[in-house]
Every structure is written in C-alpha cells, then in structure tokens.
Motif scaffolding. Sequence first.
Motif, PDB file in Angstrom:
ATOM      1  N   LYS A 134      25.974 -18.197 -61.246  1.00 51.89           N
ATOM      2  CA  LYS A 134      27.037 -18.605 -60.335  1.00 51.89           C
ATOM      3  C   LYS A 134      27.692 -19.863 -60.878  1.00 51.89           C
ATOM      4  O   LYS A 134      27.007 -20.817 -61.262  1.00 51.89           O
ATOM      5  CB  LYS A 134      26.486 -18.865 -58.939  1.00 51.89           C
ATOM      6  CG  LYS A 134      25.935 -17.610 -58.262  1.00 51.89           C
ATOM      7  CD  LYS A 134      25.436 -17.921 -56.857  1.00 51.89           C
ATOM      8  CE  LYS A 134      24.890 -16.659 -56.179  1.00 51.89           C
ATOM      9  NZ  LYS A 134      24.382 -16.952 -54.804  1.00 51.89           N
ATOM     10  N   TYR A 143      29.570 -13.527 -63.959  1.00 53.99           N
ATOM     11  CA  TYR A 143      29.513 -14.728 -63.135  1.00 53.99           C
ATOM     12  C   TYR A 143      29.958 -14.381 -61.722  1.00 53.99           C
ATOM     13  O   TYR A 143      30.824 -13.525 -61.516  1.00 53.99           O
ATOM     14  CB  TYR A 143      30.419 -15.828 -63.715  1.00 53.99           C
ATOM     15  CG  TYR A 143      30.219 -16.035 -65.198  1.00 53.99           C
ATOM     16  CD1 TYR A 143      29.085 -16.687 -65.678  1.00 53.99           C
ATOM     17  CD2 TYR A 143      31.147 -15.554 -66.114  1.00 53.99           C
ATOM     18  CE1 TYR A 143      28.889 -16.859 -67.040  1.00 53.99           C
ATOM     19  CE2 TYR A 143      30.963 -15.723 -67.471  1.00 53.99           C
ATOM     20  CZ  TYR A 143      29.828 -16.373 -67.931  1.00 53.99           C
ATOM     21  OH  TYR A 143      29.639 -16.527 -69.277  1.00 53.99           O
ATOM     22  N   ASP A 144      29.325 -15.060 -60.752  1.00 53.49           N
ATOM     23  CA  ASP A 144      29.726 -14.940 -59.340  1.00 53.49           C
ATOM     24  C   ASP A 144      29.721 -13.499 -58.857  1.00 53.49           C
ATOM     25  O   ASP A 144      30.645 -13.034 -58.161  1.00 53.49           O
ATOM     26  CB  ASP A 144      31.111 -15.566 -59.127  1.00 53.49           C
ATOM     27  CG  ASP A 144      31.142 -17.033 -59.516  1.00 53.49           C
ATOM     28  OD1 ASP A 144      30.128 -17.729 -59.275  1.00 53.49           O
ATOM     29  OD2 ASP A 144      32.156 -17.485 -60.064  1.00 53.49           O
TER      30      ASP A 144
END
Length: 440
Positions: free
Chosen positions: A257, A282-283
């Motif tokens: 994250k 990511y995320d």
Amino acid sequence: MTILVAGATGGVGKRVVKNLLEQNYRVRALVRDTAKAQNMLGDRVELFAADITIPETLKPEMMQGVSAVICCTGTKVQPVEGDTPTREKYYQGIKFYLPEVVDTPELVEYAGIKNLVKVVWQHISPATDKVLFDFANPNADIKEAWGAIDDVVMGGVSQSNIRLAENKAIFSGIVSTDNNGGFASVRTRNFEPPLDLSDYEGIELKVIGDGKRYKFITRCEGKWDGVGYCHSFDTVYNFPTTIRIPFQDLIPVFRAKTVTEASQFDAAKVYSMQLMLSKFEYDGELNPKFEAGSFSLEIEYIKAYGGQAKPQFVQISSAGVTRPNRPGINLEEEPPAVRMNEQLGGILTWKLRGEEAIKASGLTYTIIRPCALTEQPGDKVLVAEQGDNIRGQVSRDAIAQLCIQALNLPAAVNKTFEVREEQQGVTDWKKLFSNLQADT
C-alpha cells in the motif's frame, strides 16, 4: 567493491592491502610470486599471478568485478652495500647510501604501466558506476547477505531461495495464492553502516527473467518491517535485460500500500535491498503478469549508476619526475633520485612517461608523487602541492591511506600532485583534493 592492487607485496602495496581489508573492501592482488604473497598478505586476499612487463600474463579475468586499481609497482632500488642494518636505515630515510636498480626502469615504469592500463581500460566499469553486488564474481559475503522472505510469514505457502550458479544469482521457487498468500522474495540483511549512494542517480540491475513482473524494494531506515521504496519491472523470457531505477521514481509502500505521507527516498542511508514476485501491484491492484507456480529470475549484478566520476586508477609515482634536466635546477639541493637519475637507468624519466600513459588511457585517475618514503607511522598532516617543486619526507602508511581516500572522492579525479608530511595531526582529505587543480 573489489579493488585490484598491483605491486601488493611492496612497501606501500602491502599497507594498501591491509587498509583495504580493514575497511571491508574485497582485494585482488596482482603479484609475481603467489607463495610469497600468500605468506605476506594472508588468506583474505585473492591472488592473481602476473607480471606487468609481460603483456600476455595480464588476463582479462583479473579485472572481473574490479571497481578500481591502485598501482604500487615500481623499479626495485636497494643500497649497494646490501647488509641488513644498511637496508633498514636506507628504507627509513635515515641515511643516504649509494643505491642501485635491480629491475629495468623502462620496462617497469613505462612499458609495464602501458600494458596494465590497456587491460584495465578494456575491462573496467564506467567511472560513474558503483558495483554493489557482483554475482558473476561472488564471495562468501554475498552468499551470507541474502535470504528468503516469503508469504509464510503471513500464513501462505510460497517458497523461494537465492543461489549462486553460472556466474549469476538465481532467485527462484514456487509462488502460491493458497491461504491468502501470493508473494515470494529475497532480501539482504541490513547494511551496517548503511550505504551512502547520494552521489548516484539510481540502481541498475542486469537480469534474465521469465516474462513475469517483479519488484525491487529498498529501505532508508533500519526497521525490518518499515516503509519500503519500490519499483516494478518487467522481464523478457530468457533474454538479458538491463533495468534502471531512478531513486526519484521509487514509490514508498508498506505491505503493497502506498504511503502518501512518506518523504522522498534518502539515498544517503540505504539499509537493505529486496527482490519480490507478488500477485499485487499497489493499493489492491493486481500484477498483470502474475501467474502462480514456478518462477526464476537470474541477476548478474546490482549497481548504483549516474554518479560523479571517481578515480579508476590510482598511481604511486614520485616527486621529482620532471626535474632531471630542468633548466635552473640546482642538483646539490635535490634528493638523490634526481641527482642520480641517469645512473639509476633514468628511473624518474620513465616514471614520467608512465604517468603520461595513464593520462592518455581514457581512465579517470589520481597520480600521487610522494617525497622520500619512510617507515614512520602515518600520523602527520599531509601537504599536497603541484608543479613538482617540494621536498621532504612522507610515511608509507600515510601514502597507503591517501590512495584509499582518493578512490571515493570525485575531487581526486584526474589530478597529479606531490605530497609530503608536516606536523602531527589529521589530514582533511576532501580539502586536500579540492585545493588541487585538475590536469589539463
């Protein structure tokens, strides 16, 4: 870093080797007699048998993984008398005794230097790069530095390892999404002290991949589970690829994250490096090239790129090399080497020719011209001047320290200077080099 020391068993050379080992450099010694060198230098030094005056002995493999060269070779000069008490006084600079040369100065100081710089120029890395992990030329430290960290730490069942084979590091294993897992990685132990890569633009890896997308992660704090700075890169199946990762493009993440409040990556404090295959980008976004199952990533090297140039070749020459036959010289005031240049086979004249060969080679260099060398402790302030006019003495210990300092200072690049010692004290190395003018 691997440093090649030529003339490693000489008075300055053995001190250079000792200081490099104490500062955790890897040392490769270029020597004529490996048995003598083994006894003198110990087991931590990699020995390479060669003679700079015989070009065919200077094999390309001697330069494998070498970041810089310190050349301490020189014509052997000894007192004519030859007895032990005389030799001790002679080498300590206590008393002058009639000297004689043992080798041929033209071969050692000029032809030999030309032979050496030719091989170095052909096989050394660019002056703006710093090799961090040379997996093509591994040692015990590399083997112990890396270890696996897989999703088993979070309940998963993926398995990976890193091994050294075929002149590469091979990061391989099986990644699984069972038990909510989905990543495998290898990571270094924390560097102590952290690496200072602030002079460089980023990290470069040369890899052969399997077509998957991997992550490179580094950290600028010592926490094991802190913020990592990440970059994803794609590989081409079974094809060599050079990956360049600018420090400014690294993304701060914590467990995949992004951390928006994190500061920019601090290249002055690099604590660790990691390679990862993960199903996540990511995320919460998925890795578009992820596939569960076996994987393999081969790494040839990891290095910092885009730095300020630093010396690739440090040469120990001699003060006085320009003085023989110089108009206006009063020989009665000059040291013995200048007064007796012709009787000693033109030793200073050939040293100057050797300097010229280094300057013409295309290598970045530092040429150090010591005044009379002694066996005294290197605990005095060094004074450096240019123009080849100073006289005095200087400790071999101090010259060895000076050589190693030059390796890491851009201010030392392409500078030639004379050096002597003064009063007791500590030398300001950066100031010493910064006050000198680069050669034209």
